[in-house]
Design a protein around this motif. Structure first.
Motif, short mmCIF file in Angstrom:
data_model
loop_
_atom_site.label_atom_id
_atom_site.label_comp_id
_atom_site.label_asym_id
_atom_site.label_seq_id
_atom_site.Cartn_x
_atom_site.Cartn_y
_atom_site.Cartn_z
N VAL A 1 0.87 -1.18 0.00
CA VAL A 1 0.00 0.00 0.00
C VAL A 1 0.91 1.22 0.00
O VAL A 1 1.82 1.33 0.84
CB VAL A 1 -0.94 0.04 1.22
N ILE A 2 0.67 2.10 -0.98
CA ILE A 2 1.49 3.30 -1.12
C ILE A 2 0.62 4.52 -0.85
O ILE A 2 -0.53 4.58 -1.30
CB ILE A 2 2.09 3.41 -2.54
N ALA A 3 1.18 5.50 -0.13
CA ALA A 3 0.45 6.74 0.18
C ALA A 3 1.34 7.93 -0.08
O ALA A 3 2.54 7.90 0.22
CB ALA A 3 -0.03 6.75 1.62
N ASP A 4 0.74 8.97 -0.64
CA ASP A 4 1.43 10.25 -0.85
C ASP A 4 1.12 11.14 0.34
O ASP A 4 0.00 11.64 0.48
CB ASP A 4 0.95 10.89 -2.15
N PRO A 5 2.09 11.37 1.24
CA PRO A 5 1.81 12.13 2.48
C PRO A 5 1.53 13.60 2.25
O PRO A 5 1.16 14.31 3.19
CB PRO A 5 3.09 11.92 3.30
N THR A 6 1.72 14.07 1.02
CA THR A 6 1.42 15.49 0.75
C THR A 6 -0.04 15.70 0.35
O THR A 6 -0.49 16.83 0.27
CB THR A 6 2.33 16.04 -0.37
N LYS A 7 -0.74 14.60 0.08
CA LYS A 7 -2.15 14.70 -0.32
C LYS A 7 -3.03 14.36 0.88
O LYS A 7 -3.36 13.21 1.13
CB LYS A 7 -2.44 13.78 -1.50
#
Length: 421
Positions: A260-266
């Motif tokens: 699971v990948i997450a973009d912490p800026t969004k």
């Protein structure tokens, strides 16, 4: 509200009812009647006449100046005497000038009414000014000057800074009605992705670890298809951080996500909107999102209102989109508070609500001119926790005390600056 612990402040000057010598044709000065108390404030600093007003003498002629305010707006009443006997008010002409702290001058003419001369116009609060009185009687001219200060004190700039006194300039603002809610920070749906095998098969290689930053298109895994026995690569669908790893080399890939990948800026904040506020919260409204400590905050718009309510709490969910820079201080899963701007209106003049103080029977702020502070009695309109509309009693552009106002009030009360005419 943040509280300050103030160090002791020494007041260098106390300006209370200082009495100037008379000038003009009268040969004698108005006498000072009483000694100062231990704080330097006079107990009774002027001679009073039969009507308890200030008595001004010039030879055998005198006038008694009082402010009458029983059942009417404050107005001047002046009584005249010769050898301490009443003089018909029609026998003299009198004018008066009041110079206020900010330099404005109020001028009054007088007309006979019964046994006294009545000033034309209201004596505006505060009754704090330098006074000049001119009278003409029996061909003789008289003039007096004196100071009548109320709610005024002088504090050096060094002492004010040490006491935490800060000022702002009163002016026009857009006032807002705010509704406070609790919420949490989450990654937006488009900022998170599951990385799955395209076809069932054995995991031959994994090229990412938990917490690793990856870029879009980077090969994260290689899987051998159970049908074709060919090995294919699985790229990252977006750039971000690996927040979950659910497989190892040799496992059989099926429906479960490998990563699971997450973009912490969004990021967005999810707020729980209770039924009492549901009709007032709308997409596009401005929201101040802040950490529970209040140390960090950002203003962002309401992105959407989820139309379905939670069965147990009956709350709706409001999504507030956060700008990319917010990720430096706001983290997914953090609890936050939000102030929703549900209404706004322009206001010609307003002051900080925290600046308001009580003085006598008035709500006031303390205006600053140089190192001198003085009350301003306010007529108030609408109020929010942050701002209060001012309908009268304060001029736009006036500097007023926002923090440390209680110090100014205490200094004035200690000095004994009373409402005494």
């Amino acid at each position: 509200m943040r509280r300050h612990i103030l160090p002791p402040v020494t007041r260098p000057i106390l300006l209370l009812f200082a009495l100037a010598a008379l000038a003009g044709c009268g040969p004698t000065a108005e006498p000072a009647k009483a000694a100062a108390d231990e704080h330097g404030a006079a107990v009774d600093e002027f001679e009073r006449g039969p009507h308890r007003g200030r008595l001004l003498r010039s030879g055998d002629f005198s006038v008694e100046v009082s402010i009458f305010e029983e059942g009417v707006p404050p107005e001047f009443h002046v009584y005249a005497y010769r050898k301490d006997k009443p003089v018909n008010p029609r026998e003299l002409t009198l004018t008066m000038e009041l110079t206020r702290l900010d330099g404005r001058v109020d001028r009054f003419s007088f007309a006979p009414q019964g046994e006294f001369l009545r000033g034309a116009g209201e004596v505006r609060e505060p009754h704090s000014f330098d006074v000049k009185v001119r009278a003409l009687e029996g061909g003789r001219a008289h003039q007096w000057a004196y100071a009548a200060y109320e709610g005024r004190t002088t504090i050096t700039s060094e002492a004010a800074r040490a006491g935490g006194v800060t000022v702002e300039t009163a002016g026009s603002i857009v006032m807002a009605e705010l509704v406070d809610m609790a919420g949490r920070i989450e990654i937006t749906p488009e900022g998170q992705a599951d990385v799955r095998a395209w076809y069932p098969g054995r995991v031959m290689a994994l090229n990412a670890e938990l917490g690793q930053t990856v870029r879009k298109g980077q090969v994260l895994a290689r899987v051998e298809s159970s049908h074709s026995l060919q090995t294919y690569s699985i790229p990252a669908p977006l750039s971000g951080v690996v927040i979950a790893k659910n497989s190892n080399v040799g496992d059989v890939a099926g429906g479960e996500a490998l990563f699971v990948i997450a973009d912490p800026t969004k990021l967005h904040a999810e707020f729980f909107v209770y039924p009492r506020d549901a009709e007032r919260v709308r997409a596009g409204q401005r929201v101040e999102v802040r950490t529970l400590s209040g140390d960090n905050r950002v203003v962002a718009p309401v992105e959407a209102i989820v139309p379905t309510a939670d069965i147990a709490s009956q709350t709706l969910m409001a999504h507030v989109h956060l700008p990319p820079g917010a990720s430096a201080t706001f983290r997914p899963g953090m609890g936050v508070e939000g102030s929703f701007q549900v209404a706004a209106w322009p206001t010609a003049l307003a002051v900080r609500t925290k600046a308001l103080q009580r003085f006598r029977d008035f709500t006031v702020v303390f205006a600053r001119v140089g190192n001198t502070y003085e009350v301003r009695m306010l007529e108030l309109g609408r109020q929010t926790p942050e701002w209060t509309e001012v309908l009268g009693g304060l001029e736009p552009g006036t500097q007023y005390v926002t923090d440390g106002a209680f110090l100014i009030r205490a200094d004035i009360e200690k000095s004994g600056a009373s409402h005494d005419h």
